[in-house]
Scaffold this active site. Structure first.
Site, PDB file in Angstrom:
ATOM      1  N   ARG A 147       0.814  -1.254  -0.063  1.00 50.42           N
ATOM      2  CA  ARG A 147       0.110   0.073   0.011  1.00 50.42           C
ATOM      3  C   ARG A 147       0.947   1.299   0.002  1.00 50.42           C
ATOM      4  NH1 ARG A 147      -3.554   2.613   4.729  1.00 50.42           N
ATOM      5  NH2 ARG A 147      -4.454   4.022   3.468  1.00 50.42           N
ATOM      6  N   HIS A 148       0.410   2.040  -0.881  1.00 48.66           N
ATOM      7  CA  HIS A 148       1.395   3.589  -0.647  1.00 48.66           C
ATOM      8  C   HIS A 148       1.523   4.120   0.710  1.00 48.66           C
ATOM      9  CE1 HIS A 148      -2.137   6.078   0.388  1.00 48.66           C
ATOM     10  NE2 HIS A 148      -2.915   5.277  -0.424  1.00 48.66           N
ATOM     11  N   ARG A 160       2.593   6.189  -7.335  1.00 47.86           N
ATOM     12  CA  ARG A 160       3.792   6.039  -8.217  1.00 47.86           C
ATOM     13  C   ARG A 160       4.973   6.744  -7.720  1.00 47.86           C
ATOM     14  NH1 ARG A 160       3.723  10.151 -11.544  1.00 47.86           N
ATOM     15  NH2 ARG A 160       1.516  11.030 -10.995  1.00 47.86           N
ATOM     16  N   MET A 172     -14.604   6.924  -5.342  1.00 48.19           N
ATOM     17  CA  MET A 172     -15.541   7.003  -4.442  1.00 48.19           C
ATOM     18  C   MET A 172     -16.695   8.518  -4.760  1.00 48.19           C
ATOM     19  SD  MET A 172     -13.228   6.670  -0.977  1.00 48.19           S
ATOM     20  CE  MET A 172     -12.377   5.129  -0.672  1.00 48.19           C
ATOM     21  N   GLU A 214       1.759   7.000   3.727  1.00 48.50           N
ATOM     22  CA  GLU A 214       0.964   8.120   4.283  1.00 48.50           C
ATOM     23  C   GLU A 214       0.863   9.295   3.527  1.00 48.50           C
ATOM     24  OE1 GLU A 214       0.596   9.595   8.685  1.00 48.50           O
ATOM     25  OE2 GLU A 214       1.969  10.923   7.508  1.00 48.50           O
ATOM     26  N   ARG A 256       0.104   9.106  -5.498  1.00 43.26           N
ATOM     27  CA  ARG A 256       0.652   8.676  -4.189  1.00 43.26           C
ATOM     28  C   ARG A 256       1.336   7.277  -4.310  1.00 43.26           C
ATOM     29  NH1 ARG A 256      -4.965   8.922  -4.176  1.00 43.26           N
ATOM     30  NH2 ARG A 256      -5.889   7.066  -3.349  1.00 43.26           N
ATOM     31  N   GLU A 261      -7.122   2.897  -6.678  1.00 46.47           N
ATOM     32  CA  GLU A 261      -8.104   2.910  -5.447  1.00 46.47           C
ATOM     33  C   GLU A 261      -9.467   3.073  -5.933  1.00 46.47           C
ATOM     34  OE1 GLU A 261      -9.167   1.654  -2.855  1.00 46.47           O
ATOM     35  OE2 GLU A 261      -8.221   3.080  -1.337  1.00 46.47           O
ATOM     36  N   LEU A 262     -10.429   2.602  -5.023  1.00 45.26           N
ATOM     37  CA  LEU A 262     -11.944   2.511  -5.525  1.00 45.26           C
ATOM     38  C   LEU A 262     -12.305   3.943  -5.849  1.00 45.26           C
ATOM     39  CD1 LEU A 262     -14.768   0.918  -5.088  1.00 45.26           C
ATOM     40  CD2 LEU A 262     -15.031   2.048  -3.086  1.00 45.26           C
ATOM     41  N   MET A 264      -8.156   0.098   0.169  1.00 47.50           N
ATOM     42  CA  MET A 264      -9.352  -0.748  -0.152  1.00 47.50           C
ATOM     43  C   MET A 264      -9.197  -1.612  -1.569  1.00 47.50           C
ATOM     44  SD  MET A 264     -12.442   1.914   0.373  1.00 47.50           S
ATOM     45  CE  MET A 264     -13.750   0.786   0.662  1.00 47.50           C
TER      46      MET A 264
END
Length: 215
Positions: free
Chosen positions: A8-9, A60, A85, A11, A58, A82-83, A152
């Site tokens: 996951r990327h 990349r 939203m 923070e 984020r 990501e999803l 997610m």
């Protein structure tokens, strides 16, 4: 047998501020940059041959730091995004109305066909995530790819590999720059295909990200 690492990327500013990102973007914080370097240090001797990232900024940036440690170049795949939203992207969590919060919760509480207006469903995201993962099977023999994606997105990928429906209650926490590993295999003691070897490992990180401390 093909091993694939999942990250996951790091923070971001909006993680720390508790704003919904989705397919909108926010830069890594100083902590996020450090987390990406810590992942790079963790995986640099694992024989990573390909670093493939979502095309959002984020991911990349996280991938660039990891790839530099591994001596690889970064390629992007928008299927790892990501999803979507929808109308809630860029909104602060504490600004949502009760109706808007119900839309958001429908993505994580097991609601069938949960969706934020103008966004996508968990099933739609799972389909494209599996397409991106299965593309790794076409890499040259001996490859060991690392995919950089989102919380997610990776959560639904791992959950569906385990046999859960895409809209299952979200119970797998993947912290910023956590490391997971999956494997494509033909074991007599496991179902054929993808299996989960490890999920959400953060032993390489020295402190949790702000968005996790606030949950």
């Amino acid at each position: 047998m093909l091993q694939v690492y999942l990250v996951r990327h790091g923070e971001t500013l909006w993680n720390a501020a508790r704003r919904l990102q989705g397919q909108s973007d926010s830069a890594l914080t100083e902590k996020g940059e450090l987390q990406a370097h810590q992942v790079g240090d963790r995986v640099k001797n694992l024989g990573i041959t390909h670093v493939i990232a979502s095309d959002l900024g984020r991911t990349r940036r996280t991938a660039e730091i990891i790839a530099d440690a591994c001596g690889c170049i970064v390629t992007t795949d928008p299927r790892l995004r990501e999803l979507n939203m929808g109308v809630l992207e860029q909104r602060a969590l504490d600004s949502l109305t009760p109706e808007e919060e119900s839309w958001r919760k429908s993505l994580v509480d097991g609601t069938a066909n949960g969706r934020i207006p103008q966004g996508e469903s968990m099933s739609e995201m799972a389909e494209r995530m599996h397409q991106a993962l299965n593309a790794c099977l076409d890499l040259p023999e001996g490859s060991r790819p690392l995919l950089v994606s989102h919380g997610m997105a990776l959560g639904v990928l791992l959950s569906t590999i385990l046999g859960l429906p895409a809209n299952a209650e979200r119970r797998l926490r993947l912290r910023n720059c956590s490391l997971s590993r999956i494997e494509y295999q033909e074991s007599p003691w496991l179902a054929s295909g993808w299996v989960v070897e490890a999920a959400g490992d953060t032993t390489h990180l020295d402190a949790p990200a702000l968005d996790e401390l606030q949950r």
